[in-house]
Design a protein around this motif. Sequence first.
Motif, short mmCIF file in Angstrom:
data_model
loop_
_atom_site.label_atom_id
_atom_site.label_comp_id
_atom_site.label_asym_id
_atom_site.label_seq_id
_atom_site.Cartn_x
_atom_site.Cartn_y
_atom_site.Cartn_z
N LYS A 1 47.00 25.11 9.08
CA LYS A 1 46.75 26.50 9.48
C LYS A 1 48.02 27.26 9.83
N TYR A 2 49.08 26.54 10.17
CA TYR A 2 50.35 27.19 10.51
C TYR A 2 51.48 26.26 10.08
N PRO A 3 52.67 26.82 9.81
CA PRO A 3 53.80 25.99 9.38
C PRO A 3 54.10 24.89 10.41
N SER A 4 54.11 23.66 9.94
CA SER A 4 54.27 22.51 10.82
C SER A 4 55.31 21.54 10.29
N TYR A 5 55.85 20.74 11.19
CA TYR A 5 56.76 19.66 10.81
C TYR A 5 55.88 18.43 10.52
N VAL A 6 56.04 17.87 9.33
CA VAL A 6 55.19 16.77 8.88
C VAL A 6 56.06 15.63 8.37
N MET A 7 55.63 14.42 8.65
CA MET A 7 56.33 13.26 8.08
C MET A 7 55.32 12.39 7.34
N LYS A 8 55.81 11.64 6.38
CA LYS A 8 54.96 10.68 5.69
C LYS A 8 54.58 9.59 6.69
N ASP A 9 53.34 9.17 6.67
CA ASP A 9 52.88 8.15 7.60
C ASP A 9 53.55 6.82 7.26
#
Length: 115
Positions: free
Chosen positions: A44-52
């Motif tokens: 829903k909003y720009p987020s910091y994401v990492m591969k699990d």
Amino acid sequence: MDDPKKSVEEKELVYEFNCVSCNLNEKAHYKGTKPPFSRNIILKYPSYVMKDPFSPPGKGEVLMLGADCAICDKPVCISKECSIFYTKLFCLNCAKQSLEKYPVEIQSKINSTKK
């Protein structure tokens, strides 16, 4: 060594995520709303994401680390001790400083946090 077969767009960027509140420091593989390595996830909003790191490669599992605070624009993790979500993600410091702008239910949630 760089793979000459990969175009500039295909090369992964790595973002250094550092929570302004708790100092959680992790490498994020993506910042935005549609991680290219996930399974049809739209945030829903720009987020910091990492591969699990605990999922088998290629499964598209992700971990959301946090996002930039909607007020101060500093990175904050999604821990309830560091941030609150109300239409957008806010660091608790900014949320407490603008407490009167939130509904009463959210105000009590903000006031009940430890920091």
